[in-house]
Scaffold this motif. Structure first.
Motif, mmCIF file in Angstrom:
data_model
loop_
_atom_site.group_PDB
_atom_site.id
_atom_site.type_symbol
_atom_site.label_atom_id
_atom_site.label_comp_id
_atom_site.label_asym_id
_atom_site.label_seq_id
_atom_site.Cartn_x
_atom_site.Cartn_y
_atom_site.Cartn_z
ATOM 1 N N MET A 219 59.690 45.112 37.958
ATOM 2 C CA MET A 219 59.062 44.763 36.708
ATOM 3 C C MET A 219 57.554 44.646 36.913
ATOM 4 S SD MET A 219 60.019 41.661 34.200
ATOM 5 C CE MET A 219 58.827 40.385 34.366
ATOM 6 N N MET A 220 56.814 45.310 36.104
ATOM 7 C CA MET A 220 55.366 45.323 36.225
ATOM 8 C C MET A 220 54.742 44.386 35.191
ATOM 9 S SD MET A 220 53.100 48.707 36.303
ATOM 10 C CE MET A 220 51.500 48.717 36.956
ATOM 11 N N ILE A 221 53.745 43.625 35.624
ATOM 12 C CA ILE A 221 53.047 42.735 34.707
ATOM 13 C C ILE A 221 52.084 43.570 33.874
ATOM 14 C CG2 ILE A 221 51.423 40.815 34.527
ATOM 15 C CD1 ILE A 221 52.574 39.743 37.137
ATOM 16 N N GLU A 222 52.170 43.436 32.562
ATOM 17 C CA GLU A 222 51.298 44.212 31.684
ATOM 18 C C GLU A 222 50.180 43.378 31.089
ATOM 19 O OE1 GLU A 222 53.328 46.792 28.993
ATOM 20 O OE2 GLU A 222 54.857 47.294 30.466
ATOM 21 N N GLN A 223 50.363 42.057 31.062
ATOM 22 C CA GLN A 223 49.334 41.206 30.484
ATOM 23 C C GLN A 223 49.343 39.866 31.211
ATOM 24 O OE1 GLN A 223 49.706 40.729 26.273
ATOM 25 N NE2 GLN A 223 47.737 39.710 26.058
ATOM 26 N N LEU A 224 48.155 39.332 31.481
ATOM 27 C CA LEU A 224 48.033 38.035 32.132
ATOM 28 C C LEU A 224 48.111 36.922 31.096
ATOM 29 C CD1 LEU A 224 45.097 38.728 34.628
ATOM 30 C CD2 LEU A 224 47.537 38.699 35.121
ATOM 31 N N THR A 225 48.676 35.816 31.525
ATOM 32 C CA THR A 225 48.696 34.634 30.664
ATOM 33 C C THR A 225 47.298 34.022 30.664
ATOM 34 O OG1 THR A 225 49.239 33.097 32.433
ATOM 35 C CG2 THR A 225 51.107 34.186 31.319
ATOM 36 N N PRO A 226 46.976 33.170 29.702
ATOM 37 C CA PRO A 226 45.668 32.493 29.714
ATOM 38 C C PRO A 226 45.446 31.677 30.997
ATOM 39 C CG PRO A 226 46.669 32.278 27.548
ATOM 40 C CD PRO A 226 47.694 32.911 28.450
ATOM 41 N N GLN A 227 46.495 31.074 31.522
ATOM 42 C CA GLN A 227 46.374 30.318 32.772
ATOM 43 C C GLN A 227 46.016 31.242 33.938
ATOM 44 O OE1 GLN A 227 49.114 30.155 30.762
ATOM 45 N NE2 GLN A 227 49.085 28.062 29.959
ATOM 46 N N GLN A 228 46.648 32.401 33.990
ATOM 47 C CA GLN A 228 46.356 33.358 35.050
ATOM 48 C C GLN A 228 44.924 33.884 34.928
ATOM 49 O OE1 GLN A 228 49.667 35.958 34.142
ATOM 50 N NE2 GLN A 228 50.775 35.328 36.010
ATOM 51 N N GLN A 229 44.473 34.153 33.711
ATOM 52 C CA GLN A 229 43.105 34.614 33.493
ATOM 53 C C GLN A 229 42.100 33.545 33.913
ATOM 54 O OE1 GLN A 229 42.994 35.831 29.371
ATOM 55 N NE2 GLN A 229 43.826 37.857 29.839
ATOM 56 N N ALA A 230 42.417 32.291 33.650
ATOM 57 C CA ALA A 230 41.516 31.198 34.019
ATOM 58 C C ALA A 230 41.400 31.064 35.534
ATOM 59 C CB ALA A 230 42.010 29.885 33.394
ATOM 60 N N LEU A 231 42.434 31.472 36.287
ATOM 61 C CA LEU A 231 42.422 31.362 37.747
ATOM 62 C C LEU A 231 41.688 32.513 38.442
ATOM 63 C CD1 LEU A 231 46.019 30.025 38.440
ATOM 64 C CD2 LEU A 231 43.854 28.800 38.738
ATOM 65 N N ILE A 232 41.378 33.578 37.739
ATOM 66 C CA ILE A 232 40.716 34.735 38.357
ATOM 67 C C ILE A 232 39.421 34.345 39.060
ATOM 68 C CG2 ILE A 232 39.557 36.942 37.897
ATOM 69 C CD1 ILE A 232 41.804 37.546 35.883
ATOM 70 N N PRO A 233 38.512 33.593 38.433
ATOM 71 C CA PRO A 233 37.280 33.218 39.150
ATOM 72 C C PRO A 233 37.550 32.367 40.391
ATOM 73 C CG PRO A 233 37.045 32.803 36.795
ATOM 74 C CD PRO A 233 38.484 33.159 37.040
ATOM 75 N N VAL A 234 38.568 31.531 40.346
ATOM 76 C CA VAL A 234 38.911 30.695 41.505
ATOM 77 C C VAL A 234 39.366 31.574 42.663
ATOM 78 C CG1 VAL A 234 40.461 28.893 42.356
ATOM 79 C CG2 VAL A 234 39.529 28.745 40.023
ATOM 80 N N TYR A 235 40.263 32.514 42.390
ATOM 81 C CA TYR A 235 40.745 33.415 43.440
ATOM 82 C C TYR A 235 39.624 34.321 43.956
ATOM 83 C CZ TYR A 235 45.580 32.106 42.575
ATOM 84 O OH TYR A 235 46.748 31.400 42.469
ATOM 85 N N ARG A 236 38.783 34.814 43.040
ATOM 86 C CA ARG A 236 37.672 35.672 43.429
ATOM 87 C C ARG A 236 36.752 34.934 44.408
ATOM 88 N NH1 ARG A 236 34.997 36.788 38.574
ATOM 89 N NH2 ARG A 236 36.548 38.367 38.155
ATOM 90 N N GLU A 237 36.411 33.684 44.092
ATOM 91 C CA GLU A 237 35.528 32.902 44.960
ATOM 92 C C GLU A 237 36.186 32.622 46.313
ATOM 93 O OE1 GLU A 237 32.256 30.898 46.424
ATOM 94 O OE2 GLU A 237 32.463 32.332 44.789
ATOM 95 N N ASN A 238 37.469 32.297 46.279
ATOM 96 C CA ASN A 238 38.200 32.041 47.520
ATOM 97 C C ASN A 238 38.176 33.269 48.430
ATOM 98 O OD1 ASN A 238 39.805 30.585 49.356
ATOM 99 N ND2 ASN A 238 41.668 31.449 48.491
ATOM 100 N N TRP A 239 38.459 34.457 47.893
ATOM 101 C CA TRP A 239 38.471 35.678 48.691
ATOM 102 C C TRP A 239 37.062 36.093 49.119
ATOM 103 C CZ3 TRP A 239 42.279 37.292 51.371
ATOM 104 C CH2 TRP A 239 43.576 37.000 50.971
ATOM 105 N N ARG A 240 36.046 35.794 48.281
ATOM 106 C CA ARG A 240 34.675 36.086 48.668
ATOM 107 C C ARG A 240 34.288 35.268 49.896
ATOM 108 N NH1 ARG A 240 29.716 34.443 48.560
ATOM 109 N NH2 ARG A 240 30.098 32.440 47.607
ATOM 110 N N LYS A 241 34.677 33.985 49.902
ATOM 111 C CA LYS A 241 34.386 33.120 51.055
ATOM 112 C C LYS A 241 35.072 33.649 52.319
ATOM 113 C CE LYS A 241 33.641 28.778 48.599
ATOM 114 N NZ LYS A 241 34.199 27.444 48.307
ATOM 115 N N ILE A 242 36.306 34.085 52.163
ATOM 116 C CA ILE A 242 37.044 34.630 53.310
ATOM 117 C C ILE A 242 36.364 35.902 53.816
ATOM 118 C CG2 ILE A 242 39.215 35.740 54.004
ATOM 119 C CD1 ILE A 242 40.630 33.736 52.061
ATOM 120 N N ALA A 243 36.002 36.791 52.889
ATOM 121 C CA ALA A 243 35.392 38.072 53.275
ATOM 122 C C ALA A 243 34.041 37.895 53.954
ATOM 123 C CB ALA A 243 35.253 38.968 52.050
#
Length: 116
Positions: free
Chosen positions: A1-25
């Motif tokens: 099953m493929m996700i076609e749309q993000l929930t508002p909660q998932q969209q709100a977490l994008i900047p958090v994950y982006r920053e976390n991975w930027r720090k790792i990189a």
């Protein structure tokens, strides 16, 4: 099953994950080699559907030899039960790995892979 749309909660977490991975990189902290090696081996075995192996990290092929084979040879020399070296190696490493190692030793193939 493929996700076609993000929930508002998932969209709100994008900047958090982006920053976390930027720090790792961008991190310049040294890796924990032993932990990384063990995690990689476990991942590879799981991906191939194999049970998790016993993982022994050594500083060099010689250290691996000393850690694994020297005690086996010493046990064989002292053993009144008459177990031979192949039996002792098989008891420690399992049949498949023992067969591969002994075959390569006999045929003098240089196909071993060491991580140190």
């Amino acid at each position: 099953m493929m996700i076609e749309q993000l929930t508002p909660q998932q969209q709100a977490l994008i900047p958090v994950y982006r920053e976390n991975w930027r720090k790792i990189a961008l991190s310049t902290e040294p890796i924990e080699r032993e932990a990384a090696a063990k995690k990689s081996v476990r991942f590879a075995y799981a991906a191939l559907g194999y049970k998790e192996p016993q993982i022994i990290i050594c500083d060099s092929p010689r250290a691996a030899f000393d850690r694994i084979f020297i005690p086996i040879f010493e046990t064989c020399q002292k053993s009144p039960s008459g177990r031979n070296i192949k039996q002792e190696i098989t008891a420690v490493l399992g049949h498949d790995l023992t067969y591969k190692i002994l075959t390569q030793i006999v045929t003098r193939k240089e196909e071993f892979f060491f991580l140190w």
